[in-house]
Design an enzyme around this catalytic site. Structure first.
Site, short mmCIF file in Angstrom:
data_model
loop_
_atom_site.label_atom_id
_atom_site.label_comp_id
_atom_site.label_asym_id
_atom_site.label_seq_id
_atom_site.Cartn_x
_atom_site.Cartn_y
_atom_site.Cartn_z
N ILE A 112 -1.90 -7.35 13.92
CA ILE A 112 -0.78 -6.98 14.95
C ILE A 112 -1.12 -6.40 16.30
CG2 ILE A 112 1.62 -6.00 15.15
CD1 ILE A 112 1.86 -6.43 12.25
N ASN A 117 0.79 -0.99 -0.17
CA ASN A 117 0.09 -0.01 -0.13
C ASN A 117 0.91 1.15 -0.01
OD1 ASN A 117 0.42 0.87 2.88
ND2 ASN A 117 -0.21 -1.02 3.25
N PRO A 158 -2.44 -11.64 10.35
CA PRO A 158 -3.06 -11.58 11.83
C PRO A 158 -3.03 -10.12 12.05
CG PRO A 158 -0.31 -11.97 11.42
CD PRO A 158 -1.28 -12.06 10.14
N PHE A 174 -3.29 3.46 15.27
CA PHE A 174 -3.59 4.66 14.00
C PHE A 174 -4.65 4.09 13.36
CE2 PHE A 174 -0.58 8.27 14.17
CZ PHE A 174 -0.09 7.97 15.32
N LYS A 209 -12.85 0.66 17.39
CA LYS A 209 -11.42 -0.18 17.41
C LYS A 209 -10.46 0.21 18.80
CE LYS A 209 -7.14 0.10 14.57
NZ LYS A 209 -6.68 0.47 13.29
#
Ligand SMILES: Cc1cc2nc3c(=O)[nH]c(=O)nc-3n(C[C@H](O)[C@H](O)[C@H](O)COP(=O)(O)O)c2cc1C
Length: 415
Positions: A316, A214, A314, A332, A346
Site C-alpha cells: 500500500i 495480526n 499489494p 511505520f 524502506k
C-alpha cells in the site's frame, strides 16, 4: 492558556426539555478532569432543579443576577472571569434571541456579555422552531460575533415531531467541548492539510469463517489521527475492521477488511498535491490466499496437514507513494531485529519523507500496548537524519510525530 488537565467550564442551562441531558454532561465533564460551575435561567429551574447540579458538581448553582453572597455583589463578573469556556447547553430559542439582541436581563445573558472566554452554544428546540428564519438569523449573527455553534442532531423529538433540533447526546457534547478546548490551546500547525491514516490489522479470508491477520490494535494510528485533527488537519482514518477503538472526534473513519480494500480506500481519498499527508501505521498482511475457499475447509481436507497457497498483497505504502509523488509520505515499521537498516532501506525504496521504527520484540511497547518508543528517520533531503522518541504514552508520541511532520511540511529544519 487554559490548563488542559483541569479546564474551567461554566455550564449554562436554559429552559428546554433537553435540560436533563445537561446533568449527565456535567458529570462527564467532571470525570474528564474539568472544573464545572453551573448557571441556570429561571425557566431551566422548572425543568431540572439546581439541587441536582449542586450535588453533581459540589458547587453552589448560580441562578440570580443579583447575588448578595458574591464578593461586591457582582457574581456575574466573577463567573465571567472564572470560566475558560462558557457552554450553553441546551440553548433555548428565547435565550438565543436575547443574546443576538445583546440583552443582559438575567445572569446568563449578562455573563455572556461580560466574559472574555469563548462561548459554545448548543441549540435545542422543536424542529419547527429550529427552522424558523428568525432563529437561524439570530444564530448567524451570534456566529458572526464569535459564538461557536454546536449543531443539533436530527431525529425523534420529545414533542413527537421528527426533524432537526435535538440536543446531541451528552457523550458527544462532552467530546466536542474537550476537542474545542484542545484546538484552542494547540498550535494549528497542520491547518489546511489533509491527512490519510491507515490503522490496525488487515484481515485476509481463508474461507467463509477463517482469516489471516495480526496483533495490531490500531492504537498508534488512532492516537495520530486525534493529534493531527487537534493540530487543525482534516483527517480520514482507514481502519482494519477488527479495531475496537472509539473514533476520535471530528475524524472520518472508513472500515476495511483486506489489504486490497485498504488500498482502494486510500486511493479514493488521496490527491496528488503538497497539502496531502499519508501516514501508514496499519499492519498490512504481506500475503493473501491465492484462492479463497468458497466453503468452510473441512478437517478432512488434508490427511495430516493442510497447505495454503498464498500470494503477495499489494504494497500500500509503495503504491500510494508512486501514484501521489507530491504527497508527504510517512511509513511505520514494526521490527523485531535490525530496525535501523531496514528503516533506511524502506525510506529510500518507497520514496518516503519519514519512517518511524519501533521494536515490537519489547512487549511493553508496540502492538496492543498504551506506550510506545521509536526512532524516526528522515529522507536525505532534510537537514537532520533521525530523532529518538523515548518511551511514552502513544498520545504523547503522536503529538511528537505531529511536530516532526509540521516542521518538515512547513520546510523548517528540525532543531
Ligand atoms: C414543556 C416545555 C418544553 C420546552 N422546550 C423547549 C425547548 O426544547 N427549546 C426551546 O427553545 N424552548 C422550549 N420551551 C420554551 C422555553 O421554556 C421558553 O421559551 C422560556 O422562556 C425559555 O426561557 P430561557 O431562555 O430564559 O431559559 C419549552 C417550554 C415548555 C413548557
Amino acid at each position: 492558556m487554559t490548563d488542559l488537565t483541569n479546564p474551567k467550564i461554566l455550564l449554562a442551562i436554559t429552559g428546554g426539555i433537553a435540560a436533563y441531558k445537561s446533568a449527565v454532561l456535567a458529570r462527564l465533564l467532571i470525570k474528564a478532569g474539568c472544573s464545572v460551575r453551573v448557571m441556570m435561567t429561571q425557566a431551566a429551574c422548572e425543568f431540572v432543579t439546581p439541587l441536582t447540579f449542586q450535588a453533581l458538581t459540589g458547587q453552589a448553582v448560580h441562578t440570580e443576577l443579583l447575588d448578595e453572597t458574591a464578593e461586591l455583589g457582582m457574581g456575574h463578573i466573577e463567573l465571567a472571569k472564572w470560566a475558560d469556556v462558557v457552554v450553553i447547553a441546551p440553548a433555548s430559542a428565547n435565550t438565543i434571541g436575547k443574546l443576538a439582541a445583546g440583552l443582559a436581563d438575567n445572569l446568563l445573558t449578562t455573563v455572556c456579555l461580560a466574559t472574555n472566554a469563548p462561548i459554545l452554544l448548543a441549540p435545542a428546540m422543536n424542529q419547527q422552531m429550529w427552522s424558523n428564519a428568525i432563529v437561524q438569523d439570530n444564530l448567524a449573527k451570534l456566529q458572526k460575533f464569535g459564538y461557536h455553534i454546536i449543531s443539533p442532531d436530527s431525529g425523534e423529538q420529545a414533542c413527537g415531531d421528527v426533524g432537526a433540533g435535538r440536543l446531541p447526546e451528552p457523550e458527544q457534547l462532552c467530546e466536542q467541548i474537550l476537542h474545542f478546548l484542545t484546538t484552542q490551546n494547540t498550535a494549528q500547525t497542520l491547518a489546511g492539510k489533509t491527512v490519510i491514516i491507515t490503522a490496525g490489522a488487515t484481515l485476509e479470508p481463508i474461507d467463509p469463517v477463517r482469516f489471516l491477520s495480526n496483533h495490531s490494535s490500531g492504537k498508534m494510528g488512532f492516537a495520530l489521527a486525534k493529534a493531527c485533527h487537534d493540530a487543525g488537519a482534516t483527517v480520514s482514518l482507514i481502519a482494519g475492521r477488527r479495531v475496537a477503538l472509539q473514533t476520535p472526534f471530528g475524524v472520518e473513519r472508513i472500515d476495511v477488511g483486506t489489504a486490497d480494500e485498504m488500498l482502494a480506500a486510500c486511493q479514493a481519498k488521496m490527491r496528488d498535491d503538497e497539502q496531502m499527508i499519508f501516514i501508514a501505521t496499519a499492519a498490512v498482511a504481506d500475503f493473501k490466499m491465492a484462492n479463497i475457499a468458497s466453503q468452510k475447509i473441512k478437517k478432512t481436507a488434508g490427511s495430516d496437514g493442510l497447505t495454503l497457497e498464498l500470494i503477495k498483497n499489494p504494497d500500500i505504502l509503495a503504491t500510494i507513494s508512486e501514484q501521489f509523488p507530491n504527497a508527504f509520505m510517512i511509513g511505520f515499521a514494526a521490527e523485531t531485529q535490525d530496525g535501523e537498516t531496514y528503516a533506511q532501506n524502506k525510506l529510500d525504496a518507497k520514496n518516503l519523507d519519514m519512517i518511524a521504527v519501533n521494536d515490537v520484540s519489547d512487549s511493553s511497547i508496540g502492538f496492543g500496548s498504551d506506550d510506545n518508543a521509536m526512532t524516526v528517520f528522515f529522507a536525505k533531503k532534510y537537514a537532520r537524519s533521525k530523532v529518538q522518541l523515548p518511551k511514552a504514552p502513544k498520545a504523547t508520541i503522536a503529538k511528537q510525530l505531529v511536530s516532526c511532520i509540521a516542521m518538515l511540511t512547513t520546510k523548517l529544519n528540525l532543531i
